[in-house]
Design an enzyme around this catalytic site. Structure first.
Site, short mmCIF file in Angstrom:
data_model
loop_
_atom_site.label_atom_id
_atom_site.label_comp_id
_atom_site.label_asym_id
_atom_site.label_seq_id
_atom_site.Cartn_x
_atom_site.Cartn_y
_atom_site.Cartn_z
N CYS A 287 0.79 -1.23 0.00
CA CYS A 287 0.00 0.00 0.00
C CYS A 287 0.83 1.29 0.00
O CYS A 287 0.53 2.18 -0.80
CB CYS A 287 -0.98 0.04 1.16
SG CYS A 287 -1.16 -1.45 2.09
N ARG A 316 6.49 -11.39 5.42
CA ARG A 316 5.96 -11.21 6.76
C ARG A 316 6.54 -12.27 7.68
O ARG A 316 6.62 -13.44 7.31
CB ARG A 316 4.43 -11.34 6.75
CG ARG A 316 3.79 -10.25 5.92
CD ARG A 316 2.30 -10.36 5.91
NE ARG A 316 1.75 -9.31 5.05
CZ ARG A 316 0.46 -9.17 4.77
NH1 ARG A 316 -0.41 -10.01 5.30
NH2 ARG A 316 0.04 -8.20 3.98
N GLN A 334 1.02 -11.03 -3.36
CA GLN A 334 -0.40 -10.66 -3.32
C GLN A 334 -0.85 -10.22 -4.70
O GLN A 334 -0.11 -9.54 -5.41
CB GLN A 334 -0.60 -9.48 -2.37
CG GLN A 334 -0.34 -9.80 -0.92
CD GLN A 334 -0.63 -8.59 -0.05
OE1 GLN A 334 -0.16 -7.49 -0.33
NE2 GLN A 334 -1.40 -8.80 1.01
N ASP A 336 -2.57 -7.76 -5.62
CA ASP A 336 -3.00 -6.58 -4.90
C ASP A 336 -3.49 -5.49 -5.85
O ASP A 336 -3.08 -5.45 -7.01
CB ASP A 336 -1.76 -6.05 -4.14
CG ASP A 336 -2.15 -5.32 -2.88
OD1 ASP A 336 -3.37 -5.20 -2.62
OD2 ASP A 336 -1.25 -4.87 -2.17
N HIS A 338 -5.01 -1.16 -5.44
CA HIS A 338 -5.57 -0.07 -4.65
C HIS A 338 -6.40 0.81 -5.56
O HIS A 338 -5.97 1.13 -6.67
CB HIS A 338 -4.46 0.73 -3.96
CG HIS A 338 -3.75 -0.10 -2.94
ND1 HIS A 338 -2.61 -0.82 -3.23
CD2 HIS A 338 -4.06 -0.39 -1.65
CE1 HIS A 338 -2.25 -1.49 -2.16
NE2 HIS A 338 -3.10 -1.26 -1.18
N LYS A 418 -15.02 -4.10 5.65
CA LYS A 418 -14.51 -4.95 4.59
C LYS A 418 -15.49 -6.04 4.19
O LYS A 418 -16.39 -6.39 4.95
CB LYS A 418 -13.19 -5.59 5.01
CG LYS A 418 -13.33 -6.53 6.21
CD LYS A 418 -12.05 -7.33 6.45
CE LYS A 418 -12.23 -8.28 7.62
NZ LYS A 418 -11.11 -9.21 7.78
N HIS A 464 -8.51 -1.19 -0.65
CA HIS A 464 -7.43 -2.15 -0.78
C HIS A 464 -8.10 -3.48 -1.10
O HIS A 464 -9.04 -3.86 -0.42
CB HIS A 464 -6.70 -2.20 0.56
CG HIS A 464 -5.70 -3.28 0.67
ND1 HIS A 464 -4.36 -3.03 0.57
CD2 HIS A 464 -5.82 -4.60 0.88
CE1 HIS A 464 -3.71 -4.18 0.71
NE2 HIS A 464 -4.57 -5.14 0.89
#
Length: 594
Positions: A287, A316, A334, A336, A338, A418, A464
RNA sequence: GCCAGCGUAGCUCAGCGGUAGAGCAACUGAUUCGUAAUCAGUGGGUCGGAGGUUCGAAUCCUCUCGCUGGCUCCA
């Protein structure tokens, strides 16, 4: 993940209080377990013993660990107690009485529970010399517990508190019929056969290496072929849906994670490292980078929405005990994106994401979904009106898509509401993949703005979202879902060409080259083995289409087609085969329908 | 991270105080073969790693790394 095997008994409809429900049976089986343990191991303290989704467990406090042999002995004792058909009776005691009773029996954990949970009158259940503090209901006698099995023993914290004492938890399952029990044990067996860690080795898809490190995936060529297809597909879908693509670094100065708040709040960060006196950090999320791209220039209300996607690899620090094959790793990619948008675009954007998720997941053959909407928790950041507006938009989007969903009240993360979508795999197990999250925190911390029609700065909404979750995890789910029998478009090797004798090798090579030019992943097995042997090899590798070529095929410009798990499909012209297979691949067909 | 269990050849496993084994796979040779295993031979292991006990350790002990089942965690 949850092991969402459906109860097959039919005697329960989630009615936990019907005496005929599986839940009651299993709860009584848990009591039977504790009864047997206390018989065999006097002095053991009992914790709690509920029915769970696929069975039951009971927690015990005892100095010595239970061995597999102990488990067998316990199960044997349970069968004896069941055969004795001991009546199970409810007794109601005064709280004080109950505490004294359990105190006398040395069951301190129970005393603790009664003190906390018991009312003036305390309900207990008794079977012979075993008494448990329990609301019930239970079966009338132990004789009804016939079809059960103890499955495993493991550690569990008393009341889930890591700092508290650790108990030993014995898991088991119970059913009303032998058939149901057998079905369940068969399901467990089937799950073992599908285990992606097993298939990963057998099919040469990926590995882990002690030297490289735990939770760090090595994609082998065959896994790589699948990933390449996943990535192509992902990019194409996102391109078609109006996304643009970003590429961002794997590390960044610690300062960016200070600004984002990760340093303070996020526990899974790797320790930072220094270079030229500056602290850097491996990225646990993408992000901040996307946000920095946003902030690289002034944004107008006309620019929005911006949809920026990245297959971003993040790291992580997951605690060592939680790593699990591809499903829980330390480095993962990910899928991912945004989305930066205005309030009036929120619902439309969320609807689009849901549509995209459904379309993509269905492509892989997932057709059952559980959708969850998580709302504002007690501790939260952001403006209340933004929370309300966003939550409303999420709801409306779900309703617009005609999706039934469950609301997890107050279960949202602190930075925004979410939507989570879980898929059900071929064995009925649930896996969480898609997540769509509003983020009021980062928008604030990084002071995101766009210039509105009024010439004034406004805060954009930041969404996200990930569709597949992570490529590693999704890969693992796919392996298990397909049991390694990938659809043609994903299969690492799509075509295996098997010449019958050496004189057919040249023809086989020509076919191979032709197929490659058509974009097929094909191989020739020119080993000097009998055709049966080569067929076996190809079948074990789960190659979808096997082409046998001999004199007849060379003469006819044909191949003899054998389809994986189906069998011999007979002779087919090469051009016809090509047309069909290309079509199946193009359509991403789940089955191979020649 | 915690509790427990397990680490022997590429894979599946046997051996559990006295010179490291089997099947499959791999490699070599022969066989040229029509829908799930042709035959014969060969190579391959510091028994996860380090320390200790012992005349002697894959085997017993300690530590460590990794994996497995759970717990906890996954803002």
């Amino acid at each position: 993940m949850s092991q969402g095997k459906k109860e097959s008994s039919g005697k329960t409809k989630g009615d936990g209080h019907s005496i005929n429900s599986l839940e009651v049976l299993r709860h009584s089986a848990a009591h039977l377990l504790a009864h047997a343990v206390l018989d065999l191991f006097p002095g053991t303290q009992v914790g709690i013993g509920p029915a769970v989704e696929n069975g039951f467990y009971y927690d015990f406090l005892r100095d010595k660990p239970f061995t597999p042999e102990d488990l067998q002995a316990i199960e044997k004792r349970m069968r004896e107690l069941a055969a004795a058909d001991i009546p199970i009776e409810k007794i109601v005691l005064d709280k004080k009485e109950a505490i004294e009773l359990f105190q006398k029996m040395g069951q301190k954990l129970k005393v603790e529970l009664i003190e906390e949970k018991g009312g003036d009158q305390v309900s207990c259940y008794r079977q012979d010399n075993f008494i448990d503090f329990c609301l019930g209901p239970h079966l009338p006698s132990t004789g009804a517990i016939k079809y059960f099995k103890l499955l495993s023993v493991s550690g569990a914290y008393w009341r889930g508190d890591e700092s508290g004492p650790q108990l030993q938890r014995i898991y088991g399952t119970a059913f009303f019929t032998q058939e149901d029990l057998d079905n369940y044990l068969h399901f467990l067996e089937e799950a073992r056969h599908r285990d992606h860690r097993r298939l990963g080795v057998d099919l040469d898809l990926f590995s882990f290496n002690e030297l490289v490190g735990p939770g760090l995936v090595l994609w082998h060529p065959k896994g790589g072929a699948i990933r390449r297809e996943l990535e192509h597909y992902w990019q194409e879908e996102h391109f078609q849906d109006g996304y643009e693509f970003l590429y961002t670094p794997h590390i960044a100065k610690l300062d960016v994670w200070r600004t984002s708040g990760h340093v303070e709040f996020y526990e899974a960060m790797y320790p930072p490292f220094q270079s030229e006196g500056i602290e850097y950090e491996l990225k646990p999320m993408n992000c901040p980078f996307h946000i920095m791209v946003y902030k690289s220039r002034l944004r107008s209300y006309r620019d929005l929405p911006l949809r920026w996607a990245e297959l971003g690899t993040v790291y992580r620090y997951e605690r060592s005990g939680v790593l699990h094959g591809l499903l829980r790793v330390r480095g993962f990619t990910q899928d991912d994106a945004h989305i930066f948008c205005r309030g009036d675009q929120l619902e439309e954007e969320i609807t689009r994401v849901i549509s995209l998720a459904m379309r993509m997941l269905q492509t892989f053959g997932f057709s059952e979904f559980d959708v969850f909407l998580s709302t504002r928790p007690e501790k939260y950041v952001g403006r209340l009106e933004d929370w309300e507006k966003a939550t409303e938009a999420l709801k409306k989007a779900l309703e617009a898509k005609g999706l039934s969903y469950q609301i997890d009240e107050g279960e949202g993360v602190f930075y925004g509401p979410k939507i989570d979508i879980k898929i059900k795999d071929a064995l009925g197990r649930s896996w969480q993949c898609t997540t769509i999250q509003l983020d009021f925190n980062l928008a604030e911390r990084f002071d995101l703005n766009y210039t509105g029609e009024d010439g004034q700065p406004h805060r954009p909404f930041l969404i996200h979202r990930a569709i597949l979750g992570s490529l590693e995890r999704f890969f693992g789910i796919l392996i298990e879902h397909y049991k390694g029998n990938f659809p043609l478009w994903l299969a690492p090797v799509q075509v295996s060409i098997l010449p019958i004798a050496d004189r057919h090798n040249e023809y086989a090579e020509q076919l191979d080259q032709r197929f490659r030019r058509e974009g097929l992943r094909s191989v020739v097995n020119a080993r000097r083995e009998k055709i049966g042997h080569k067929i076996r090899e190809a079948e074990m590798e789960k190659v979808p289409t096997i082409l046998i070529v001999g004199d007849k095929e060379v003469a006819n410009e044909s191949v003899s087609l054998r389809v994986h798990t189906v069998g011999d499909k007979g002779e087919i012209k090469v051009s016809k085969f090509l047309e069909k297979i290309k079509n199946l691949i193009k359509n991403k067909s789940i089955t191979y329908d020649f």
